[in-house]
Design an enzyme around this catalytic site. Structure first.
Site, short mmCIF file in Angstrom:
data_model
loop_
_atom_site.label_atom_id
_atom_site.label_comp_id
_atom_site.label_asym_id
_atom_site.label_seq_id
_atom_site.Cartn_x
_atom_site.Cartn_y
_atom_site.Cartn_z
N GLU A 227 0.81 -1.22 0.00
CA GLU A 227 0.00 0.00 0.00
C GLU A 227 0.85 1.27 0.00
O GLU A 227 0.54 2.24 0.70
CB GLU A 227 -0.97 -0.02 1.20
CG GLU A 227 -1.97 -1.18 1.12
CD GLU A 227 -2.89 -1.26 2.32
OE1 GLU A 227 -2.49 -0.82 3.41
OE2 GLU A 227 -4.01 -1.78 2.17
N GLU A 301 -6.20 -8.21 -1.26
CA GLU A 301 -6.93 -8.27 0.01
C GLU A 301 -8.41 -8.00 -0.25
O GLU A 301 -8.78 -6.88 -0.59
CB GLU A 301 -6.39 -7.25 1.02
CG GLU A 301 -5.00 -7.56 1.54
CD GLU A 301 -4.53 -6.57 2.60
OE1 GLU A 301 -5.38 -5.78 3.07
OE2 GLU A 301 -3.34 -6.57 2.94
#
Length: 653
Positions: A227, A301
């Site tokens: 991220e 995810e």
């Protein structure tokens, strides 16, 4: 980019899913697709049979050469291939460091029996290098053993090694000793940070090399960073990490993962971009298409639940919503990873925190409303996903492991207690300093400072007035042994009454978890940062005690002179009792409803934090951490004594 068209009603999505559920298909099969106007959706031949997946497992696939790759041709949409065969990733996250090692096999078998073909895990830098230059890959941190066990069970592995992992861990999995130098900039090509990364990689990556697919191991992909698009402060950082992995011998598919709105700033050239999300919607893949139109879709995810914070509500997600989303992934040939399949527990001081206007610590449980519960029990999500995966499988799924019973033990009523002030002599030698020193810069642990726990600042004063100090995260202020107030991020001032005699000013500061997300991680030093003053006059000459609550401390504490527990006691103290587990210990949950705030230690092992503000009301106690018959239970209660500690076979989260 338009969203994918709805699936034609004349085309069975289950039949389609059977075609692509292929980590286990027999060799030699590579289905073809017609070119669709929208590249996201390819149509399978309606009469295509289902396939036996038993020949493409880590144990069965002996001849390996190309590993996990991507393919894009004019005859169909982009897709993954493994050893040349079309491949769809059905992944589930299990973090080895959040699960007792004795339960790894059970959790992995349950992943396999549900119908998943891949396990994914983060690798936490802060746990593997707790002190600068001191590495730990033993016991519950034996990464290689976990990966090899997954292979033995027939699961592929996607490895997500830290530097930064987020994952609701203290400082996002970065070691706290990185915060010692204010010039060190985290997650950048800052010289000091890169030097630390290089040394860590030099110890971690050689362990990963033989676990790779082309080395006959189960690791089919490795994540470069996590991220970074939400953080992106250095355009050269991601290319550096990419090269650092290649230089050390990583040859499998490399990937990044970002929130759907941060893909553009998080991806790097030559690396597959994946996304993290909570639900599909019209614009989910817009940014992903802009950076890699010719690559298969991977959801790294898919959040099937959410984490909890102290003082907040317990988060849940409807099982039908999860089932529907996963069926959509299959329908549109999207590889995915369920986060979390099994969340586990933030044992000890592992938890992180969030900062959105205020600091909020993550609770001890990492149940996450996942597919398996914190204790490894089946859920409605598990049953629905298993049924879905079985419907697209040509062969029966493995039999699910039986659930062992939980135990309800007799209540533990502490019989002895030790005020914190009587325990100070059993701590390591205190630090004496002219000015307060923050936790990370204390000259302990071979120069690596203190990572977790509490720190006590002590100073003799002879007059009262307006006390001011910057304490992170929360501080109890005492005159001798009497608490006079609380300091925290919103309350930096406190009035000290006028004194007749000199008294000890004691400031007990707790790290409630370093922020694990956003640029706030750069400023997460704990303890007292800056000076302490009374009436704007700085105080000097502090004695500083480190309360890391390590097992060695509790071994020394057993020789202390404990006292019988009074009817009521205010202030920080240790309370000792005995849990009688019988001849065959089993899992249980400890309920501390009539206690206030503190930590529970079983045979010297830190279970984690309890707090009466909730939402979590019970602590998970693995049976494998109990001895037959008698077990030492010690509570460090910060506020006021309670009565007993109850055992229950059901959690309250």
């Amino acid at each position: 980019m338009k969203s994918p068209p709805l699936l034609s009603p004349c085309l069975s999505w289950k039949r389609m899913a059977g075609i692509f559920f292929l980590p286990f298909i027999s060799s030699g099969f590579a289905p073809r697709f017609k070119q669709e106007e929208n590249f996201m959706l390819g149509r399978a031949h309606p009469s295509q049979p289902r396939f036996n997946w038993s020949h493409l497992t880590p144990l069965e696939l002996k001849n390996r050469s190309v590993g996990l790759g991507t393919e894009s041709t004019g005859r169909g949409k982009p897709h993954f291939t493994l050893e040349g065969h079309k491949f769809l990733i059905f992944g589930g996250s299990i973090h080895y460091f959040r699960v007792p090692r004795e339960y790894w096999r059970d959790r992995l078998l349950k992943l396999k029996a549900c119908g998943f073909n891949t396990v994914t895990t983060y690798v936490p830098w802060n746990l593997h290098e707790p002190e600068r230059g001191k590495f730990d890959f033993s016991g519950n941190l034996d990464l290689e053993a976990f990966v090899l066990m997954a292979a033995e069970i027939g699961l592929w592995v996607i490895l997500r090694p830290g530097r930064y992992i987020c994952s609701e861990m203290d400082l996002g999995g970065l070691p706290s000793w990185l915060l010692q130098d204010p010039r060190l900039l985290l997650r950048t090509t800052n010289k000091s940070f890169i030097e630390a990364v290089e040394k860590y990689f030099d110890h971690l990556i050689p362990r990963v090399i033989p676990l790779q697919y082309r080395q006959a191991g189960p690791v089919i992909a490795v994540q470069v960073e996590n991220e970074y698009g939400s953080f992106n402060k250095d355009k050269t950082y991601m290319p550096y990490l990419h090269k650092a992995l290649l230089r050390r011998g990583i040859v499998e598919l490399l990937l990044t993962s970002d929130g759907e709105k941060h893909v553009l700033s998080g991806h790097t050239k030559g690396v597959l971009a994946a996304i993290n999300l909570q639900k599909l919607h019209q614009d989910t893949f817009n940014q992903l298409h802009k950076v890699q139109r010719d690559k298969p879709l991977l959801i790294m995810e898919y959040w099937v639940g959410w984490f909890d914070r102290w003082g907040d509500k317990h988060h849940v997600k409807d099982a039908k919503e999860v089932e529907h989303a996963v069926s959509e992934f299959i329908k549109y040939e999207i590889s995915f990873n369920v986060y979390m399949f099994h969340g586990g527990t933030n044992f000890g001081f592992m938890n992180g925190a969030t900062y959105f206007g205020k600091h909020s610590g993550i609770v001890t449980s990492y149940d996450y409303d996942a597919v398996l519960t914190e204790a490894g029990d089946y859920t409605e999500k598990y049953l629905k996903l298993q049924k879905l995966f079985q419907s697209v499988s040509a062969t029966p799924l493995p039999r699910v492991p039986k659930l062992p019973p939980k135990a309800v033990y007799p209540p533990v009523r502490p019989s002895l207690y030790l005020p914190l002030w009587d325990a100070l002599s059993y701590l390591n030698e205190p630090v004496r300093s002219r000015q307060p020193v923050n936790m990370e810069n204390l000259p302990i642990n071979n120069g690596s400072g203190q990572s977790y726990g509490l720190v006590l600042y002590e100073k003799s004063i002879c007059s009262g007035g307006r006390l001011r100090a910057h304490a992170h995260d929360v501080a109890q202020v005492f005159l001798d042994e009497t608490m006079i107030g609380i300091l925290n991020e919103n309350n930096k001032d406190l009035h000290i009454p006028e004194l007749r005699d000199c008294r000890y000013l004691r400031i007990l500061v707790e790290n409630q978890g370093r922020v694990n997300f956003s640029w706030q991680i750069q400023n997460e030093q704990k303890g007292i940062t800056g000076s302490v003053s009374i009436n704007n006059s700085s105080l000097e000459g502090f004695t500083i005690y480190s309360l890391e609550m390590k097992m060695s401390f509790f071994e020394r504490l057993r020789s202390a002179t404990w006292k019988p527990v009074p009817d009521s006691h205010q202030g920080p103290a240790f309370y000792c009792g005995t849990l009688k587990a019988g001849p065959s210990p089993k899992d249980t949950f400890l309920s501390l409803l009539n206690w206030n705030y503190g930590f529970v230690f079983i045979n010297g092992r830190n279970l984690g934090r309890y707090w009466n503000i909730g939402p979590q009301k019970t602590l998970y106690l693995p049976g494998v951490w109990l001895h037959p018959e008698d077990n030492e239970v010690i509570l460090f209660e910060k506020m006021m004594s309670g009565s007993d500690i109850k055992s229950t076979d059901k959690p309250t989260l």
